[in-house]
Design an enzyme around this catalytic site. Structure first.
Site, PDB file in Angstrom:
ATOM      1  N   CYS A  21       0.814  -1.223   0.000  1.00 36.61           N
ATOM      2  CA  CYS A  21       0.000   0.000   0.000  1.00 36.61           C
ATOM      3  C   CYS A  21       0.843   1.267   0.000  1.00 36.61           C
ATOM      4  O   CYS A  21       0.337   2.351  -0.306  1.00 36.61           O
ATOM      5  CB  CYS A  21      -0.925   0.015   1.203  1.00 36.61           C
ATOM      6  SG  CYS A  21      -1.921  -1.456   1.312  1.00 36.61           S
ATOM      7  N   HIS A  34      -3.611   6.821   3.237  1.00 40.08           N
ATOM      8  CA  HIS A  34      -4.001   5.521   2.689  1.00 40.08           C
ATOM      9  C   HIS A  34      -5.374   5.140   3.255  1.00 40.08           C
ATOM     10  O   HIS A  34      -5.658   5.355   4.429  1.00 40.08           O
ATOM     11  CB  HIS A  34      -2.948   4.476   3.070  1.00 40.08           C
ATOM     12  CG  HIS A  34      -3.322   3.107   2.647  1.00 40.08           C
ATOM     13  ND1 HIS A  34      -3.763   2.819   1.376  1.00 40.08           N
ATOM     14  CD2 HIS A  34      -3.345   1.925   3.326  1.00 40.08           C
ATOM     15  CE1 HIS A  34      -4.037   1.532   1.296  1.00 40.08           C
ATOM     16  NE2 HIS A  34      -3.800   0.971   2.461  1.00 40.08           N
ATOM     17  N   ASN A  36     -10.185  -0.551   0.508  1.00 39.49           N
ATOM     18  CA  ASN A  36      -8.732  -0.390   0.475  1.00 39.49           C
ATOM     19  C   ASN A  36      -8.217  -0.877  -0.880  1.00 39.49           C
ATOM     20  O   ASN A  36      -8.315  -2.057  -1.189  1.00 39.49           O
ATOM     21  CB  ASN A  36      -8.136  -1.222   1.631  1.00 39.49           C
ATOM     22  CG  ASN A  36      -6.626  -1.205   1.655  1.00 39.49           C
ATOM     23  OD1 ASN A  36      -5.968  -0.738   0.738  1.00 39.49           O
ATOM     24  ND2 ASN A  36      -6.071  -1.754   2.725  1.00 39.49           N
TER      25      ASN A  36
END
Ligand code: ACO
Length: 326
Positions: free
Chosen positions: A113, A253, A283
């Site tokens: 990520c 994020h 996500n």
């Protein structure tokens, strides 16, 4: 040394949507559980004909158009992803072919990520020192392809998408002011896709044991994330000589609303200065930050001269932050 800034942004999302209500029919979960524990309401999922390079290509074309740049003028393409089309050729090489960026070097980067922020920081160096003029940095994922859709612990959390930026020279004092990257490989086993590489090649054994799917210790990742997001954002600020109160906008994020709220609190930021879109997309790993950035720019959330912090954490474990003057 040249100053380096973002000349254009773009993003791409698959059309197919899987809502929490759809998930209720697939695993033992509820819309209420997912919303209260994560903040996620829906996510986009690529169809069987769509791979990471397809979403990357669409996002890249939009970023190039936004920057008013021809593909032949791109010197470097970096695709940050944990879901490349295949091990090789790289997804970046497939994008290079698709957009006709014939003069560009191209490679993939894997920092989960945090990958997009790692990619921006690498591309920045080439432009800063004058080697390259224009770089495409793309964060793109089709995580739906490596999720166990029978595992409620993971399948409710993720989504597919791609975001891209064009990095190029900018006027002095603008653009990227500082960056900070970090890793803690010793804690990496809390978030893995164990099979498919050289340790456990794809085999009947890996299929039977579902080792080609994402495995996660959610609560360990959660604790790490809250700790590291605030710390990373502060580090980017202090490296450029700024304090917490100087932040105009935070693009974190998008993993879990409780992680984002916890980080905002540590940074003493009200939530109206924090971009949140995980309710719509979940996500998207390396795609989360660039998709959020593209939306924030288009929604007018970020204005000229704003100090913007991008911050991410992810598998590895890794983390990264960037301070931008927009
Ligand atoms: N629906 C219903 N119940 C569920 C679900 C679900 N979808 N998922 C888990 N549960 C259950 C578990 O089985 C467990 O039940 P048990 O206690 O009977 O065993 C319980 O809920 C878990 O409860 P908590 O541990 O209290 O859940 P928590 O509040 O920690 O939330 C979550 C779990 C959402 C996974 C959270 O820990 C989290 O977001 N962690 C971070 C995950 C993350 O960000 N991962 C991505 C990292 S980025 C990257 O690199 C890809």
């Amino acid at each position: 040394q040249y100053s380096v800034g973002i000349g254009g942004t773009g993003s791409a999302l698959p059309e197919k949507e899987i809502t929490n209500l759809d998930l209720e029919k697939m695993v033992d979960t509820t819309d209420e559980w997912i919303r209260t524990r994560t903040g996620i309401g829906s996510r986009r999922v690529a169809d069987e004909n769509t791979a990471t390079s397809d979403l990357s290509t669409e996002a890249a074309r939009k970023a190039l158009a936004d920057a008013d740049l021809n593909p032949e003028d791109v010197d470097l393409i970096i695709v940050a992803t944990v879901t490349p089309d295949m091990a090789f050729p790289s997804t970046a090489c497939i994008v290079q072919k698709n957009i006709g960026a014939t003069k560009a070097a191209a490679f993939d980067l894997e920092a989960a990520c945090s990958g997009f922020i790692y990619g921006m920081t690498i591309a920045e160096q080439f432009i800063k020192n004058g080697v390259y003029k224009n770089a495409l940095v793309i964060g793109a994922e089709t995580l739906s392809k490596i999720l166990n859709w029978e595992d409620r612990n993971t399948c409710v959390l993720f989504g597919d998408g791609a975001g891209a930026v064009v990095l190029q020279r900018t006027e002095e004092g603008m653009g990227i002011l500082s960056s900070y990257l970090g890793a803690d490989g010793a804690s990496g086993d809390v978030l893995t896709q164990p099979a498919g590489g050289s340790r456990i090649p794809a085999s009947e054994f890996s299929l039977e044991n579902k080792l080609h799917y994402v495995q996660m210790d959610g609560s360990e990742v959660f604790k790490f994330a809250v700790r590291v997001m605030g710390r990373a954002a502060k580090e980017a600020l202090s490296r450029a000589g700024y304090d917490l109160e100087d932040i105009d906008f935070l693009i974190p994020h998008q993993a879990n609303i409780r992680i984002i709220e916890g980080s905002a609190k540590r940074l003493k930021l009200p939530m109206d200065k924090v971009y949140v879109n995980l309710d719509k997309y979940g996500n998207m790993s390396a795609a989360s930050v660039p998709v959020a950035l593209d939306e924030a720019v288009r929604n007018g959330k970020i204005k000229k001269n704003d100090l913007v912090v991008l911050v991410a954490f992810g598998g590895g474990l890794t983390w990264g932050s960037t301070l931008l003057k927009w």
